[in-house]
Write a protein that holds these residues in place. Structure first.
Motif, PDB file in Angstrom:
ATOM      1  N   LEU A 425      44.511  48.805  39.356  1.00 34.11           N
ATOM      2  CA  LEU A 425      45.473  48.782  40.084  1.00 34.11           C
ATOM      3  C   LEU A 425      45.414  48.865  41.472  1.00 34.11           C
ATOM      4  O   LEU A 425      44.887  50.085  41.801  1.00 34.11           O
ATOM      5  CB  LEU A 425      46.770  49.495  39.571  1.00 34.11           C
ATOM      6  N   GLN A 429      50.375  47.360  44.528  1.00 31.85           N
ATOM      7  CA  GLN A 429      50.250  46.102  43.266  1.00 31.85           C
ATOM      8  C   GLN A 429      51.293  46.614  42.029  1.00 31.85           C
ATOM      9  O   GLN A 429      51.510  47.795  41.539  1.00 31.85           O
ATOM     10  CB  GLN A 429      49.001  46.002  42.641  1.00 31.85           C
ATOM     11  N   THR A 431      52.481  46.316  37.885  1.00 33.65           N
ATOM     12  CA  THR A 431      51.846  45.959  36.658  1.00 33.65           C
ATOM     13  C   THR A 431      52.890  46.437  35.520  1.00 33.65           C
ATOM     14  O   THR A 431      53.774  47.097  35.744  1.00 33.65           O
ATOM     15  CB  THR A 431      50.616  46.914  36.485  1.00 33.65           C
TER      16      THR A 431
END
Length: 547
Positions: A425, A429, A431
C-alpha cells in the motif's frame, strides 16, 4: 563468469615477499537486497616493516570474485590474488564447534574404555574355558586305563570339582561382561546427541576462497583490513504482517510488521549489523528497449499469420502495470528498532546485533506496529460463494510505503481466521482486506428459467434468455452494511445484442471499471432476507455461433 585466478596488479613483476601472514576475517555488516547480499568483513594484523603477503582466511566460496573490494589502512596495497580452485581447506572454527568436537571425542574414548573393560572381564571366561578343555582331555587320557578304582574315583571327583569351578567362573565372567556393556547403550545415546549438536553448530561449508594481498609496510605496526563482496543468491529477506481486526463500534486494524531473514552462504553470521534494502544490487541499470508496433488487416477467410498474432499478443500486454519496488516502513519513533536511510530505494538498519546460521535459521525480526481506522462491511459473491465475507476498508494515513508480502496472517479480535498475501500500500492509497467468511450471512443463487434453443450452446439458435434469483439471508444478531456483486455478459459487436434487467437496480454498474459487473449496496438487518431478480437476454444473427 567465475575464474580461478586474477591479478589486480602485476604481482609477478614484484620482488619476492618477506613472509606470508594469515589473517582471520570476521563478518561484521550485511546489507540484504531482494536479489543479493553485500557482506563486509574486517580484521587487523601486526606486520613488520617491508613487503608481505596477507592471506585472508574464512571467506566462503559463495563470495563473488568480481565484486571483491579490499581497503587497507597502515600499509600500501601492491596487488591482490584470489581464486576458487585449489584452495586450502577451512582450518578455523568457532569455540562452540571446537567444544562440540571435543565432547564427541571424549564420548568415543569412554565408549572404547567400556569395551576394553568388557573384554578384560571376558578374559576370565576364556581362561575357564581353557581349564574345562584340559579337564575333559584329562578324563579321556588312555593312561588311566590301568588305574585302580579308587584312583579313578578320586580323579573323577577332582575333575568334577574343578570343572564346576571353571564353569561358574566362565558364567560369572560373561555375566559381568554383559553388565559392563549395558553402559554402552547410554553412551551411544550420548554420542548420538553430541553428533547432532555438532551438526547443528558446524553448518559452514568447507570450501573457501583463496584471497591474498601483497603489501608494503613502511614501518612496523597494525594493518586494518576492510573486505567487502556480493553474494548472489542464497540470501532472502521478506516482510511479514500480522493483521488484527478489532470489531465493535469503532473498528480498528492493528498491523504488526516484521521481517523474515534467512541465508545459505556457507558461513554463519554471528553478531553482525544487519541492513535491509529495497534496491536490487544487480538489477537493470538502463531503461528497457521499446520495439515498434506494426498493425495491419487481413482477410478473415485466410489463415492468421503467426506474426500478426504475436504482434497482437505483445500489444495486449503493453498496458500491463510494471512491477514496483516497495519500501519497508520505519519503526515507531518512540522506541526505534530500525533506522531509515533514503537514497536509491530505502535501506533500514537493525539496531541490535543479529546472528543467522547458514542453511538452518529463519529469523523473524520485529519491526514496528501501526493502527488504522477501518470500515467493516460484508461482501457477497453469490455466483461463487455460499456465505458473505468480512472486508475491512482503510486508507494508508501513515505517510509511509507498505511493502507487499506473501505472508500476512489475518486475525479477528485476536482469533486467527486465515493467512494470505498482502499486495502492499502506497501512502494515501485505499485498500480492502478480507477477514474470512461470515457464516451467518447465507447466499443462494438459483436459475429459475433458462431458454436456449434445442441444440445446446453450440447450436445455431440465435437467442438465449436466463432468469436468476439471488437471495441473501442474515442469520447473525447484528445489522451488516453489505455489498453484493454479480455479473451479466457484455459485447463489443453490434450484431450481438445483450440486454438485462435487475430488481432492484444495482447501485453501481461496471463496478471497479470491470465491464458487466454489477454491485448492490445496502444494510441487512438481523433475520432479514433480501432478494435480487436478474434477467438477461442475448440475440445474434442466424448462421452465427455464440461463444
Amino acid at each position: 563468469m567465475r575464474f580461478s585466478l586474477s591479478l589486480i596488479a602485476l604481482v609477478a613483476a614484484c620482488p619476492s615477499w618477506a613472509d606470508t601472514i594469515p589473517v582471520l576475517t570476521k563478518v561484521t555488516e550485511v546489507t540484504m537486497h531482494p536479489d543479493s547480499a553485500a557482506v563486509s568483513r574486517i580484521a587487523s594484523v601486526q606486520v613488520p616493516a617491508g613487503k608481505h603477503r596477507l592471506v585472508f582466511q574464512g571467506v566462503p566460496n559463495s563470495a563473488h570474485e568480481q565484486s571483491l573490494r579490499i581497503d587497507l589502512t597502515g600499509a600500501r596495497q601492491v596487488g591482490t590474488i584470489f581464486r576458487n580452485e585449489y584452495t586450502p581447506p577451512r582450518d578455523t572454527s568457532s569455540p562452540e564447534v571446537d567444544a562440540a568436537k571435543a565432547r564427541l571425542e571424549d564420548i568415543k574414548e569412554r565408549i572404547q574404555s567400556v569395551r576394553d573393560d568388557a573384554d578384560r572381564v571376558r578374559l576370565a571366561a576364556n581362561a575357564a574355558d581353557v581349564s574345562l578343555g584340559f579337564l575333559k582331555q584329562l578324563g579321556e587320557n588312555e593312561g588311566l586305563a590301568d588305574a585302580s578304582p579308587e584312583t579313578l574315583r578320586q580323579i573323577a571327583q577332582m575333575i568334577q570339582g574343578e570343572a564346576m569351578t571353571a564353569s561358574v567362573t566362565a558364567l560369572d565372567a560373561r555375566i559381568a561382561a554383559r553388565r559392563v556393556e549395558t553402559r554402552l547403550k547410554e553412551l551411544n545415546e550420548e554420542l548420538a546427541d553430541a553428533d547432532q549438536a555438532l551438526a547443528a553448530l558446524d553448518l559452514e561449508d568447507d570450501d573457501r576462497l583463496y584471497i591474498a594481498v601483497e603489501i608494503d609496510a613502511a614501518a612496523a605496526g597494525e594493518v586494518q583490513v576492510d573486505l567487502s563482496y556480493l553474494v548472489f543468491g542464497g540470501t532472502e529477506w521478506v516482510p511479514v504482517y500480522d493483521l488484527n481486526l478489532t470489531t465493535g463500534d469503532t473498528p480498528r486494524l492493528d498491523i504488526q510488521r516484521d521481517a523474515f531473514v534467512s541465508q545459505n552462504t556457507g558461513e554463519n553470521w554471528s553478531d553482525v549489523t544487519l541492513r535491509l534494502s529495497t534496491t536490487e544490487a544487480i538489477g537493470a541499470t538502463d531503461p528497457s528497449y521499446l520495439d515498434t508496433t506494426q498493425r495491419y488487416i487481413v482477410d478473415p477467410q485466410q489463415p492468421v499469420r503467426k506474426a500478426a498474432s504475436s504482434a497482437l499478443l505483445a500489444d495486449s500486454y503493453a498496458g500491463a502495470p510494471e512491477p514496483s519496488v516497495e519500501a519497508l516502513v520505519t519503526a515507531n519513533e518512540e522506541t526505534p528498532i530500525w533506522s531509515k536511510v533514503n537514497g536509491p530505494g530505502v535501506t533500514y538498519t537493525y539496531h541490535e546485533k543479529v546472528s543467522v546460521a547458514s542453511g538452518a535459521d529463519v529469523l523473524r525480526l520485529e519491526l514496528d506496529s501501526l493502527s488504522e481506522n477501518v470500515t467493516v462491511t460484508a461482501h457477497a459473491v453469490p455466483l461463487r460463494d455460499v456465505t458473505a465475507f468480512r472486508m475491512a476498508s482503510l486508507t494508508n494515513t501513515s505517510g509511509e510505503e507498505w511493502l507487499s508480502s506473501p505472508y500476512a496472517a489475518r486475525y479477528v479480535d485476536g482469533f486467527l481466521v486465515g493467512d494470505d498475501s498482502f499486495q502492499g500500500l502506497a501512502p494515501g492509497q485505499e485498500t480492502h482486506i478480507g477477514f474470512g467468511p461470515i457464516d451467518g450471512l447465507r447466499l443462494t443463487r438459483d436459475i429459475l428459467n433458462r431458454n436456449q434453443g434445442d441444440r445446446g450452446i453450440l447450436s445455431k439458435s440465435n437467442q438465449k434468455a436466463e432468469q436468476v434469483e439471488i437471495k441473501i439471508e442474515n442469520l447473525t444478531g447484528r445489522t451488516w452494511p453489505m455489498q453484493v456483486v454479480d455479473r451479466v455478459p457484455f459485447s463489443e459487436q453490434e450484431d450481438l445484442e445483450i440486454s438485462w434487467t435487475a430488481v432492484p437496480r444495482p447501485s453501481e454498474e461496471n463496478w471497479e471499471n470491470r465491464r458487466g459487473i454489477l454491485a448492490w449496496s445496502w444494510e441487512i438487518k438481523p433475520g432479514e432476507i433480501r432478494k435480487i431478480k436478474l434477467n438477461t437476454s442475448i440475440n445474434w444473427p442466424d448462421g452465427m455461433v455464440l461463444r
